[in-house]
Design a protein around this motif. Structure first.
Motif, PDB file in Angstrom:
ATOM      1  N   PRO A 174       9.177  37.641  -9.320  1.00  0.00           N
ATOM      2  CA  PRO A 174       9.669  37.403  -7.960  1.00  0.00           C
ATOM      3  C   PRO A 174       9.616  35.914  -7.614  1.00  0.00           C
ATOM      4  N   CYS A 175       9.345  35.090  -8.598  1.00  0.00           N
ATOM      5  CA  CYS A 175       8.779  33.762  -8.403  1.00  0.00           C
ATOM      6  C   CYS A 175       9.590  32.700  -9.135  1.00  0.00           C
ATOM      7  N   VAL A 176       9.888  31.589  -8.466  1.00  0.00           N
ATOM      8  CA  VAL A 176      10.506  30.476  -9.182  1.00  0.00           C
ATOM      9  C   VAL A 176       9.448  29.604  -9.846  1.00  0.00           C
ATOM     10  N   GLY A 177       8.236  29.579  -9.282  1.00  0.00           N
ATOM     11  CA  GLY A 177       7.139  28.800  -9.866  1.00  0.00           C
ATOM     12  C   GLY A 177       6.783  29.270 -11.274  1.00  0.00           C
ATOM     13  N   LYS A 178       7.050  30.534 -11.572  1.00  0.00           N
ATOM     14  CA  LYS A 178       6.732  31.069 -12.902  1.00  0.00           C
ATOM     15  C   LYS A 178       7.564  30.396 -13.985  1.00  0.00           C
ATOM     16  N   LYS A 179       8.711  29.819 -13.599  1.00  0.00           N
ATOM     17  CA  LYS A 179       9.528  29.113 -14.591  1.00  0.00           C
ATOM     18  C   LYS A 179       8.768  27.882 -15.086  1.00  0.00           C
TER      19      LYS A 179
ATOM     20  N   VAL B  65      -5.970  33.610  -3.706  1.00  0.00           N
ATOM     21  CA  VAL B  65      -4.894  32.921  -2.974  1.00  0.00           C
ATOM     22  C   VAL B  65      -3.541  33.246  -3.603  1.00  0.00           C
ATOM     23  N   MET B  66      -2.589  33.535  -2.748  1.00  0.00           N
ATOM     24  CA  MET B  66      -1.186  33.645  -3.144  1.00  0.00           C
ATOM     25  C   MET B  66      -0.431  32.601  -2.320  1.00  0.00           C
ATOM     26  N   ALA B  67       0.365  31.801  -2.985  1.00  0.00           N
ATOM     27  CA  ALA B  67       1.026  30.686  -2.281  1.00  0.00           C
ATOM     28  C   ALA B  67       2.076  31.171  -1.276  1.00  0.00           C
ATOM     29  N   CYS B  68       2.706  32.292  -1.557  1.00  0.00           N
ATOM     30  CA  CYS B  68       3.787  32.739  -0.661  1.00  0.00           C
ATOM     31  C   CYS B  68       3.229  33.620   0.460  1.00  0.00           C
ATOM     32  N   PRO B  69       3.777  33.479   1.654  1.00  0.00           N
ATOM     33  CA  PRO B  69       3.313  34.318   2.766  1.00  0.00           C
ATOM     34  C   PRO B  69       3.528  35.800   2.441  1.00  0.00           C
ATOM     35  N   GLY B  70       2.460  36.565   2.470  1.00  0.00           N
ATOM     36  CA  GLY B  70       2.573  37.995   2.143  1.00  0.00           C
ATOM     37  C   GLY B  70       2.330  38.268   0.671  1.00  0.00           C
ATOM     38  N   GLY B  71       2.249  37.204  -0.139  1.00  0.00           N
ATOM     39  CA  GLY B  71       2.080  37.385  -1.588  1.00  0.00           C
ATOM     40  C   GLY B  71       3.424  37.437  -2.294  1.00  0.00           C
ATOM     41  N   CYS B  72       3.427  37.954  -3.518  1.00  0.00           N
ATOM     42  CA  CYS B  72       4.638  37.894  -4.351  1.00  0.00           C
ATOM     43  C   CYS B  72       5.809  38.697  -3.787  1.00  0.00           C
ATOM     44  N   VAL B  73       5.546  39.636  -2.894  1.00  0.00           N
ATOM     45  CA  VAL B  73       6.662  40.431  -2.356  1.00  0.00           C
ATOM     46  C   VAL B  73       7.717  39.544  -1.705  1.00  0.00           C
ATOM     47  N   THR B  74       7.301  38.386  -1.185  1.00  0.00           N
ATOM     48  CA  THR B  74       8.297  37.478  -0.587  1.00  0.00           C
ATOM     49  C   THR B  74       8.433  36.190  -1.396  1.00  0.00           C
ATOM     50  N   GLY B  75       8.221  36.283  -2.682  1.00  0.00           N
ATOM     51  CA  GLY B  75       8.349  35.121  -3.553  1.00  0.00           C
ATOM     52  C   GLY B  75       9.747  34.503  -3.486  1.00  0.00           C
ATOM     53  N   GLY B  76       9.828  33.252  -3.928  1.00  0.00           N
ATOM     54  CA  GLY B  76      11.093  32.505  -3.841  1.00  0.00           C
ATOM     55  C   GLY B  76      12.199  33.036  -4.728  1.00  0.00           C
TER      56      GLY B  76
ATOM     57  N   CYS C 133      -3.707  33.663 -10.866  1.00  0.00           N
ATOM     58  CA  CYS C 133      -2.462  34.320 -11.299  1.00  0.00           C
ATOM     59  C   CYS C 133      -1.227  33.754 -10.607  1.00  0.00           C
ATOM     60  N   CYS C 134      -1.409  32.893  -9.599  1.00  0.00           N
ATOM     61  CA  CYS C 134      -0.256  32.351  -8.867  1.00  0.00           C
ATOM     62  C   CYS C 134      -0.061  30.882  -9.247  1.00  0.00           C
ATOM     63  N   PRO C 135       1.045  30.541  -9.908  1.00  0.00           N
ATOM     64  CA  PRO C 135       1.220  29.156 -10.373  1.00  0.00           C
ATOM     65  C   PRO C 135       1.348  28.152  -9.226  1.00  0.00           C
ATOM     66  N   GLY C 136       1.831  28.605  -8.065  1.00  0.00           N
ATOM     67  CA  GLY C 136       1.940  27.703  -6.910  1.00  0.00           C
ATOM     68  C   GLY C 136       0.556  27.281  -6.454  1.00  0.00           C
TER      69      GLY C 136
HETATM   70 FE1  SF4 Z   1       2.581  32.771  -6.241  1.00  0.00          FE
HETATM   71 FE2  SF4 Z   1       4.718  33.173  -4.719  1.00  0.00          FE
HETATM   72 FE3  SF4 Z   1       4.949  33.091  -7.354  1.00  0.00          FE
HETATM   73 FE4  SF4 Z   1       3.702  35.175  -6.238  1.00  0.00          FE
HETATM   74  S1  SF4 Z   1       5.861  34.621  -5.993  1.00  0.00           S
HETATM   75  S2  SF4 Z   1       3.038  34.035  -8.040  1.00  0.00           S
HETATM   76  S3  SF4 Z   1       2.720  34.184  -4.494  1.00  0.00           S
HETATM   77  S4  SF4 Z   1       4.344  31.362  -6.039  1.00  0.00           S
END
Ligand code: SF4
Length: 384
Positions: free
Chosen positions: A160-165, A302-313, A105-108
């Protein structure tokens, strides 16, 4: 924030606000929005509210006032992910193949595997992410129900995510030539639209999501914090396999900000082992331990961001001074778990609209139709 480390092109964050305003003002377009779990625990910060304030109802009210035709919840897609991915895990465990099953579920994280561990892409779950699943269903099941030509539907995901773009543009995340998700806006971009529209966010009343994709469970919302997908999956898999009710549904072993966590669950005499990592350095450590045979897992989240999506980019940026005194990951995650506790249904397989969706449209988890709409494949990519 992951904006510094995200491997999915996040540094080239493209704003989509203008395109979304144009879609909303086009009378021929039916514009549907959905919001990820982590957005509701951070959006308020853009309007001066304390870190960790839940603003779910105000966020829904604001989206309606911006002119979206329907306001849906990505948590519904998260519940659906649990049904599909949980079934996939049980099938792989039965056959003893392509284990450990790795979350997708995490594109990163997905892109990290495609570039750096291409030999493990087949371990990734074939499930699309929750927002992509929901986008696909909006342009099929929902379009059919409403009698709308899917070509006239525009799907917008607030993430919460720039990777989702990047994820939204993957050509395999489409159906009949239409992208599942047309535009992705970050939490910050949504805040900007609310400000541009002159909406007094803080004083908005609380409003409810629209159905059929507005009903979600506590399991769906905890996807926003590291460990959440595993906890949600265990809540459902345990009950489906054993036929018994899981009494203690708060699985604390998978919560918290430790870099790598482990959990075990016994399913009819068989122990299933899970690992949870957040941040790609921790993910790499887990994969290396699996490859060397040092560790055995059946399931890896795995979530790419530390803490998961709560601290997404794409989340509100917290200044360095505040970060010295507040652990943003912890405060926003607390709000996520609070939201879970306040929801009447906390297990994905108990979501009445998910049950109805399978009865009316998909048949059963991992059915032919589910595969056509809700599953995907991956690309082995060159190392950077
Ligand atoms: Fe993955 Fe971070 Fe995007 Fe959540 S916000 S989906 S952890 S890249």
């Amino acid at each position: 924030q992951c904006i510094m480390a995200c491997p999915v092109g996040a540094l080239h964050e493209k704003e989509n606000i203008k395109e979304v305003w144009m879609a909303i003002s086009n009378p021929e377009k039916f514009v549907v929005v959905q919001t990820a779990p982590a957005v509701r625990v951070a959006l308020g910060e853009e309007f001066g509210m304390p870190i960790g304030t839940r603003v779910t109802g105000k966020m829904v009210a604001a989206l309606r006032r911006l002119g979206f035709d329907k306001v849906f919840d990505t948590d519904f897609g998260a519940d659906l992910t649990i049904m599909e991915e949980g079934t996939e895990l049980l099938n792989r465990l039965n056959k003893g193949e392509r284990l450990p099953l790795m979350t997708s579920c995490c594109p990163g994280w997905v892109k990290f595997v495609e570039h750096y561990y291409p030999e493990m892409t087949e371990n990734l779950s074939t499930c699309k992410s929750p927002s992509e699943m929901e986008g696909a269903l909006i342009k099929t099941y929902f379009a059919e129900k409403m009698g709308i030509d899917p070509k006239n539907i525009v799907t917008v995901s607030i993430m919460p995510c720039v990777g989702k773009k990047f994820e939204g543009q993957r050509e395999e995340l489409s159906h009949n030539g239409l992208q599942d998700v047309d535009y992705v806006l970050t939490t910050r971009e949504l805040a900007q639209m609310i400000k541009e529209a002159g909406i007094d966010f803080v004083n908005l009343p609380d409003e409810e999501f629209d159905n059929p994709f507005g009903e979600s469970t506590g399991a769906g919302v905890i996807f926003g914090a590291t460990g959440g997908v595993t906890e949600a999956a265990l809540r459902t898999i345990y009950e489906i396999v054993t036929g018994k009710e899981l009494e203690n549904i708060e699985i604390t072993a998978v919560r918290g900000v430790e870099g790598i966590k482990e959990a075990e669950i016994e399913l009819n005499g068989k122990v299933v082992k899970a690992a949870i990592a957040h941040g790609l350095a921790n993910a790499r450590r887990v994969l290396e331990m699996v490859k060397s045979g040092e560790k055995h897992y059946d399931f890896i989240e795995v979530m790419a961001c530390p803490g998961g999506c709560v601290t997404g980019g794409g989340q509100p940026i917290v200044d360095a001074k505040t970060r010295e005194r507040v652990d943003v990951r912890v405060e926003r995650a607390k709000a996520i778990y609070e939201e879970d506790r306040h929801l009447p249904i906390r297990k994905s397989h108990k979501n009445p609209y998910v049950i109805r969706l399978y009865e009316e449209f998909l048949g059963e988890p991992n059915s032919h139709k589910s595969h056509e709409l809700l599953h995907t494949h991956y690309v082995k990519r060159e190392k950077y």
